[in-house]
Write a protein that holds these residues in place. Structure first.
Motif, PDB file in Angstrom:
ATOM      1  N   ALA A   1       1.017  -1.291  -0.147  1.00  0.00           N
ATOM      2  CA  ALA A   1       0.056  -0.068   0.041  1.00  0.00           C
ATOM      3  C   ALA A   1       0.967   1.316   0.026  1.00  0.00           C
ATOM      4  CB  ALA A   1      -0.812   0.724   0.802  1.00  0.00           C
ATOM      5  N   TRP A   2       1.974   0.724   0.787  1.00  0.00           N
ATOM      6  CA  TRP A   2       3.236   2.143   0.987  1.00  0.00           C
ATOM      7  C   TRP A   2       3.176   2.972  -0.547  1.00  0.00           C
ATOM      8  CZ3 TRP A   2       8.271   1.801   1.253  1.00  0.00           C
ATOM      9  CH2 TRP A   2       9.416   2.556   2.019  1.00  0.00           C
ATOM     10  N   LEU A   3       4.490   1.569  -0.304  1.00  0.00           N
ATOM     11  CA  LEU A   3       4.564   1.320  -1.851  1.00  0.00           C
ATOM     12  C   LEU A   3       4.266   2.033  -2.670  1.00  0.00           C
ATOM     13  CD1 LEU A   3       7.765   1.745  -3.443  1.00  0.00           C
ATOM     14  CD2 LEU A   3       7.687  -1.353  -3.632  1.00  0.00           C
ATOM     15  N   GLY A   4       2.902   1.499  -3.229  1.00  0.00           N
ATOM     16  CA  GLY A   4       2.056   1.467  -4.341  1.00  0.00           C
ATOM     17  C   GLY A   4       0.998   2.966  -4.228  1.00  0.00           C
ATOM     18  N   LEU A   5       1.438   3.731  -3.535  1.00  0.00           N
ATOM     19  CA  LEU A   5       0.382   5.123  -3.300  1.00  0.00           C
ATOM     20  C   LEU A   5       1.698   5.918  -3.232  1.00  0.00           C
ATOM     21  CD1 LEU A   5      -1.596   6.955  -2.862  1.00  0.00           C
ATOM     22  CD2 LEU A   5      -0.647   6.624  -0.335  1.00  0.00           C
ATOM     23  N   GLY A   6       3.198   5.979  -3.057  1.00  0.00           N
ATOM     24  CA  GLY A   6       4.069   6.634  -3.264  1.00  0.00           C
ATOM     25  C   GLY A   6       4.356   6.613  -4.780  1.00  0.00           C
ATOM     26  N   ARG A   7       4.755   5.626  -5.536  1.00  0.00           N
ATOM     27  CA  ARG A   7       4.879   5.518  -6.419  1.00  0.00           C
ATOM     28  C   ARG A   7       3.305   6.398  -7.767  1.00  0.00           C
ATOM     29  NH1 ARG A   7       4.859  -0.468  -7.856  1.00  0.00           N
ATOM     30  NH2 ARG A   7       7.847  -0.320  -7.474  1.00  0.00           N
ATOM     31  N   ALA A   8       2.048   5.842  -7.174  1.00  0.00           N
ATOM     32  CA  ALA A   8       1.274   6.422  -7.670  1.00  0.00           C
ATOM     33  C   ALA A   8       0.471   8.271  -8.092  1.00  0.00           C
ATOM     34  CB  ALA A   8      -0.107   5.752  -7.765  1.00  0.00           C
ATOM     35  N   ALA A   9       1.393   8.895  -6.842  1.00  0.00           N
ATOM     36  CA  ALA A   9       1.632   9.697  -6.117  1.00  0.00           C
ATOM     37  C   ALA A   9       2.562  10.263  -7.030  1.00  0.00           C
ATOM     38  CB  ALA A   9       1.731  10.055  -4.989  1.00  0.00           C
ATOM     39  N   HIS A  10       3.941   9.822  -7.222  1.00  0.00           N
ATOM     40  CA  HIS A  10       4.375  10.488  -7.542  1.00  0.00           C
ATOM     41  C   HIS A  10       4.770  10.376  -9.663  1.00  0.00           C
ATOM     42  CE1 HIS A  10       9.157  11.881  -8.243  1.00  0.00           C
ATOM     43  NE2 HIS A  10       8.922  11.139  -8.884  1.00  0.00           N
ATOM     44  N   GLY A  11       4.578   9.772  -9.352  1.00  0.00           N
ATOM     45  CA  GLY A  11       3.866   9.674 -10.862  1.00  0.00           C
ATOM     46  C   GLY A  11       2.461  10.403 -11.392  1.00  0.00           C
TER      47      GLY A  11
ATOM     48  N   PRO B   1      13.171   6.456  -5.054  1.00  0.00           N
ATOM     49  CA  PRO B   1      12.982   7.103  -6.348  1.00  0.00           C
ATOM     50  C   PRO B   1      11.895   7.493  -6.562  1.00  0.00           C
ATOM     51  CG  PRO B   1      13.202   4.487  -6.138  1.00  0.00           C
ATOM     52  CD  PRO B   1      13.362   5.358  -4.545  1.00  0.00           C
ATOM     53  N   HIS B   2      10.802   7.830  -5.670  1.00  0.00           N
ATOM     54  CA  HIS B   2       9.628   8.379  -5.754  1.00  0.00           C
ATOM     55  C   HIS B   2       9.140   9.355  -4.960  1.00  0.00           C
ATOM     56  CE1 HIS B   2       8.608   4.485  -8.367  1.00  0.00           C
ATOM     57  NE2 HIS B   2       9.028   3.937  -6.950  1.00  0.00           N
ATOM     58  N   THR B   3      10.218   9.673  -4.065  1.00  0.00           N
ATOM     59  CA  THR B   3      10.537  10.499  -3.281  1.00  0.00           C
ATOM     60  C   THR B   3      10.501  12.032  -3.414  1.00  0.00           C
ATOM     61  OG1 THR B   3      10.903   8.890  -1.555  1.00  0.00           O
ATOM     62  CG2 THR B   3      11.173  11.012  -0.694  1.00  0.00           C
ATOM     63  N   ASP B   4      10.457  12.793  -3.217  1.00  0.00           N
ATOM     64  CA  ASP B   4      10.278  14.944  -3.393  1.00  0.00           C
ATOM     65  C   ASP B   4      11.298  14.377  -2.542  1.00  0.00           C
ATOM     66  OD1 ASP B   4       8.625  14.988  -6.157  1.00  0.00           O
ATOM     67  OD2 ASP B   4       7.485  14.198  -5.749  1.00  0.00           O
ATOM     68  N   LEU B   5      10.906  14.700  -0.717  1.00  0.00           N
ATOM     69  CA  LEU B   5      10.814  15.746   0.051  1.00  0.00           C
ATOM     70  C   LEU B   5      11.544  14.344   0.837  1.00  0.00           C
ATOM     71  CD1 LEU B   5      11.420  17.760   2.135  1.00  0.00           C
ATOM     72  CD2 LEU B   5       8.502  17.786   2.383  1.00  0.00           C
ATOM     73  N   LEU B   6      12.880  13.998   1.284  1.00  0.00           N
ATOM     74  CA  LEU B   6      13.073  13.032   1.913  1.00  0.00           C
ATOM     75  C   LEU B   6      13.023  13.945   3.790  1.00  0.00           C
ATOM     76  CD1 LEU B   6      14.541   9.725   1.955  1.00  0.00           C
ATOM     77  CD2 LEU B   6      15.797  11.167   3.482  1.00  0.00           C
ATOM     78  N   ILE B   7      12.717  13.186   4.641  1.00  0.00           N
ATOM     79  CA  ILE B   7      12.730  13.664   6.229  1.00  0.00           C
ATOM     80  C   ILE B   7      13.596  13.005   7.173  1.00  0.00           C
ATOM     81  CG2 ILE B   7      11.739  14.848   7.862  1.00  0.00           C
ATOM     82  CD1 ILE B   7       9.390  15.111   5.701  1.00  0.00           C
TER      83      ILE B   7
END
Ligand code: CKP
Ligand code: MG
Length: 299
Positions: free
Chosen positions: A141-151, A181-187
């Motif tokens: 869920a976590w990776l899928g949402l990150g990938r979909a959003a970034h895409g 690879p799907h991250t815009d802002l990393l904390i």
């Protein structure tokens, strides 16, 4: 649509001084992502939280608490599994004194279908490294949402939030690196950087920026925080406050930083807002209870 969509497990947190004969506790709602959602809502933003909650009094209490704070929980899913919980001894020492009761919980049963349905209309997505530690479906869920959003061009923020009690560093590192690879802002805190990149701080930050992360924020506790982009670096000192309870400070920083970015601030003043919100969190008891409103921040 939501200003920020975030997903994860909201926990029932039992706080006590010490687990000793006859101990008593008070119950609170906790959870890194729901803490961020509450912080954003207090700052006037539309925050949507999606997770699975137990289909019982505890799950309903969690949802009522979040909704009472102004968080949109319309897409939360009721699940027949038990609520996840944690018992926290002496809140000043989170890392060593949290006991989780969350294996096989409702929150861990989160699926990709649960969260992808909530993406349309979201301006930003916020994820943390707690969620992929919960289960294979939560990790998907976590990776899928990150990938979909970034895409889809929706900026993804990623708070590394390593939880050694949930998985070992090698397993965490392998999973957490998948979102980079799907991250815009990393904390990340100083000691979490090595989970998502290699080398000393300068090398790790450079490799993350090379990998396409637009902004890397490094949290330094009482020494403040730094933000790195391709065009430079900003350092924000922490405010000097009495340290009452550091739990939730990282989530508070994320809420303030995201609030500033949503308001269109430049990175430096947005990070200053993040540090101000984190300072307010540290100076008050509870994971999120002391988070400030706009008025509290003088906005
Ligand atoms: O990194 P933070 O101290 O900001 O996170 C605190 C939260 O979700 C807390 O509310 C707890 O429930 C947790 O992190 C966790 O799963 O440990
Ligand atoms: Mg954290």
């Amino acid at each position: 649509g939501a200003d920020v969509l975030t997903i994860g497990e909201a926990l029932v947190s039992f706080r006590t001084d010490e687990i000793a004969p006859g101990w008593r506790a008070s119950a609170h709602v906790a959870g890194a992502e729901s803490n961020v959602a509450i912080g954003l809502a207090r700052l006037g933003h539309a925050a949507r939280w999606v997770g699975r909650v137990s289909d019982d009094a505890l799950g309903r209490w969690v949802l009522a608490t979040l909704a009472g704070e102004g968080v949109d929980v319309a897409d939360a899913v009721a699940d027949r599994r038990s609520a996840g919980a944690m018992v926290l001894e002496s809140p000043a020492d989170h890392a060593r004194r949290a006991t989780y009761l969350r294996r096989g919980s409702a929150g861990a049963a989160l699926t990709a279908a649960d969260v992808l349905a909530a993406l349309p209309g979201a301006r930003r997505v916020h994820l943390t490294g707690v969620t992929p530690a919960l289960s294979e479906t939560a990790r998907a869920a976590w990776l899928g949402l990150g990938r979909a959003a970034h895409g889809a061009g929706v900026p993804v923020s990623f708070d590394v939030n390593h939880r050694p009690a949930l998985w070992d560093a090698a397993a965490a590192s392998e999973a957490l690196r998948e979102l980079v690879p799907h991250t815009d802002l990393l904390i990340a805190s100083e000691d979490e950087l090595e989970l998502v990149a290699t080398g000393d701080e300068a090398d790790a930050v450079a490799s993350l920026l090379d990998a396409g992360v637009g902004t890397v924020v490094v949290k330094r506790g009482e020494r403040g925080a730094s933000a790195f982009t391709a065009s430079g670096r900003v350092d924000v000192p922490a405010q000097r406050v009495p340290v009452v309870d550091v739990i939730g400070a990282g989530d508070a920083l994320c809420a303030g930083l995201l609030s500033g970015l949503l308001d269109g601030l430049d990175l430096a003043p947005a990070l200053e807002r993040g540090v101000a919100v984190a300072s307010a969190c540290v100076a008050s008891p509870g994971d999120w209870e002391g988070l400030p409103t706009r008025a509290d921040l003088g906005l």
